[in-house]
Motif scaffolding. Structure first.
Motif, PDB file in Angstrom:
ATOM      1  N   ASP A  34       0.820  -1.217   0.000  1.00 50.65           N
ATOM      2  CA  ASP A  34       0.000   0.000   0.000  1.00 50.65           C
ATOM      3  C   ASP A  34       0.852   1.264   0.000  1.00 50.65           C
ATOM      4  O   ASP A  34       0.532   2.237  -0.683  1.00 50.65           O
ATOM      5  N   GLY A  35       1.954   1.241   0.757  1.00 49.57           N
ATOM      6  CA  GLY A  35       2.832   2.399   0.815  1.00 49.57           C
ATOM      7  C   GLY A  35       3.429   2.740  -0.539  1.00 49.57           C
ATOM      8  O   GLY A  35       3.414   3.904  -0.962  1.00 49.57           O
ATOM      9  N   PHE A  36       3.946   1.719  -1.242  1.00 48.64           N
ATOM     10  CA  PHE A  36       4.531   1.967  -2.569  1.00 48.64           C
ATOM     11  C   PHE A  36       3.458   2.345  -3.575  1.00 48.64           C
ATOM     12  O   PHE A  36       3.646   3.222  -4.414  1.00 48.64           O
ATOM     13  N   ARG A  37       2.321   1.690  -3.497  1.00 50.69           N
ATOM     14  CA  ARG A  37       1.219   1.979  -4.415  1.00 50.69           C
ATOM     15  C   ARG A  37       0.794   3.453  -4.285  1.00 50.69           C
ATOM     16  O   ARG A  37       0.640   4.158  -5.283  1.00 50.69           O
ATOM     17  N   GLN A  38       0.632   3.921  -3.058  1.00 50.81           N
ATOM     18  CA  GLN A  38       0.215   5.309  -2.831  1.00 50.81           C
ATOM     19  C   GLN A  38       1.306   6.307  -3.213  1.00 50.81           C
ATOM     20  O   GLN A  38       1.033   7.336  -3.844  1.00 50.81           O
ATOM     21  N   ALA A  39       2.557   6.009  -2.844  1.00 56.32           N
ATOM     22  CA  ALA A  39       3.659   6.942  -3.124  1.00 56.32           C
ATOM     23  C   ALA A  39       3.898   7.118  -4.619  1.00 56.32           C
ATOM     24  O   ALA A  39       4.280   8.192  -5.072  1.00 56.32           O
ATOM     25  N   LEU A  40       3.667   6.052  -5.397  1.00 58.63           N
ATOM     26  CA  LEU A  40       3.947   6.107  -6.832  1.00 58.63           C
ATOM     27  C   LEU A  40       2.690   6.266  -7.678  1.00 58.63           C
ATOM     28  O   LEU A  40       2.761   6.162  -8.909  1.00 58.63           O
ATOM     29  N   ALA A  41       1.565   6.531  -7.030  1.00 57.00           N
ATOM     30  CA  ALA A  41       0.319   6.751  -7.771  1.00 57.00           C
ATOM     31  C   ALA A  41       0.500   7.922  -8.739  1.00 57.00           C
ATOM     32  O   ALA A  41       1.089   8.942  -8.396  1.00 57.00           O
ATOM     33  N   GLY A  42       0.031   7.746  -9.953  1.00 56.79           N
ATOM     34  CA  GLY A  42       0.140   8.795 -10.961  1.00 56.79           C
ATOM     35  C   GLY A  42       1.389   8.688 -11.823  1.00 56.79           C
ATOM     36  O   GLY A  42       1.519   9.404 -12.804  1.00 56.79           O
ATOM     37  N   PHE A  43       2.307   7.818 -11.448  1.00 55.33           N
ATOM     38  CA  PHE A  43       3.517   7.601 -12.252  1.00 55.33           C
ATOM     39  C   PHE A  43       3.393   6.266 -12.976  1.00 55.33           C
ATOM     40  O   PHE A  43       3.009   5.263 -12.375  1.00 55.33           O
ATOM     41  N   GLU A  44       3.725   6.256 -14.262  1.00 55.47           N
ATOM     42  CA  GLU A  44       3.671   5.026 -15.046  1.00 55.47           C
ATOM     43  C   GLU A  44       5.025   4.758 -15.684  1.00 55.47           C
ATOM     44  O   GLU A  44       5.689   5.667 -16.162  1.00 55.47           O
ATOM     45  N   GLY A  45       5.426   3.497 -15.684  1.00 56.48           N
ATOM     46  CA  GLY A  45       6.630   3.083 -16.393  1.00 56.48           C
ATOM     47  C   GLY A  45       7.918   3.708 -15.914  1.00 56.48           C
ATOM     48  O   GLY A  45       8.827   3.937 -16.712  1.00 56.48           O
ATOM     49  N   LEU A  46       8.034   3.979 -14.624  1.00 57.39           N
ATOM     50  CA  LEU A  46       9.285   4.526 -14.085  1.00 57.39           C
ATOM     51  C   LEU A  46      10.411   3.506 -14.194  1.00 57.39           C
ATOM     52  O   LEU A  46      10.171   2.300 -14.108  1.00 57.39           O
ATOM     53  N   LEU A  47      11.627   3.987 -14.362  1.00 62.95           N
ATOM     54  CA  LEU A  47      12.813   3.146 -14.172  1.00 62.95           C
ATOM     55  C   LEU A  47      13.235   3.381 -12.733  1.00 62.95           C
ATOM     56  O   LEU A  47      13.601   4.501 -12.365  1.00 62.95           O
ATOM     57  N   ILE A  48      13.142   2.329 -11.914  1.00 62.45           N
ATOM     58  CA  ILE A  48      13.387   2.455 -10.479  1.00 62.45           C
ATOM     59  C   ILE A  48      14.673   1.740 -10.112  1.00 62.45           C
ATOM     60  O   ILE A  48      14.874   0.581 -10.477  1.00 62.45           O
ATOM     61  N   LEU A  49      15.551   2.437  -9.400  1.00 60.54           N
ATOM     62  CA  LEU A  49      16.806   1.867  -8.919  1.00 60.54           C
ATOM     63  C   LEU A  49      16.693   1.601  -7.426  1.00 60.54           C
ATOM     64  O   LEU A  49      16.236   2.462  -6.671  1.00 60.54           O
ATOM     65  N   ILE A  50      17.121   0.392  -7.031  1.00 64.20           N
ATOM     66  CA  ILE A  50      17.078  -0.010  -5.626  1.00 64.20           C
ATOM     67  C   ILE A  50      18.385  -0.721  -5.301  1.00 64.20           C
ATOM     68  O   ILE A  50      18.847  -1.565  -6.077  1.00 64.20           O
ATOM     69  N   GLU A  51      18.960  -0.414  -4.150  1.00 61.94           N
ATOM     70  CA  GLU A  51      20.151  -1.131  -3.692  1.00 61.94           C
ATOM     71  C   GLU A  51      19.768  -2.571  -3.362  1.00 61.94           C
ATOM     72  O   GLU A  51      18.755  -2.827  -2.714  1.00 61.94           O
ATOM     73  N   ALA A  52      20.580  -3.514  -3.821  1.00 61.35           N
ATOM     74  CA  ALA A  52      20.327  -4.930  -3.535  1.00 61.35           C
ATOM     75  C   ALA A  52      20.408  -5.164  -2.033  1.00 61.35           C
ATOM     76  O   ALA A  52      21.344  -4.724  -1.372  1.00 61.35           O
TER      77      ALA A  52
END
Length: 90
Positions: A34-52
């Motif tokens: 839910d947190g990620f869904r709400q934070a990224l609402a309105g954005f489509e097709g982002l390239l997201i970088l995350i530390e392993a």
């Protein structure tokens, strides 16, 4: 657009920038669906970088289900047991 996420057990920091590097959104969100869904609402097709990390694989799978592309960044000295080879930037 691009997004960087600094994952943590309870709350993650999220930063979205445009192609020129201008900040579009900066926030913290609960490290759950839910947190990620709400934070990224309105954005489509982002390239997201995350530390392993131990959290990164399930978060990457979630973000991909939400329609984003994900790259995990493997930092020097970081174990790669939880990271699929085709998704890691070295």
């Amino acid at each position: 657009m691009y997004c960087g996420i600094d994952l943590a057990n309870k709350t993650s920091a999220i930063c979205v920038v445009d192609v020129e590097g201008n900040g579009v959104k900066e926030c913290e969100a609960p490290t759950d669906e839910d947190g990620f869904r709400q934070a990224l609402a309105g954005f489509e097709g982002l390239l997201i970088l995350i530390e392993a990390s131990p959290l990164s694989e399930w978060v990457a799978q979630l973000l991909e289900r939400l329609g984003h592309r994900v790259k995990l960044i493997l930092l020097p000295g970081c174990g790669s047991e939880c990271v699929r080879e085709n998704r890691v930037c070295r």
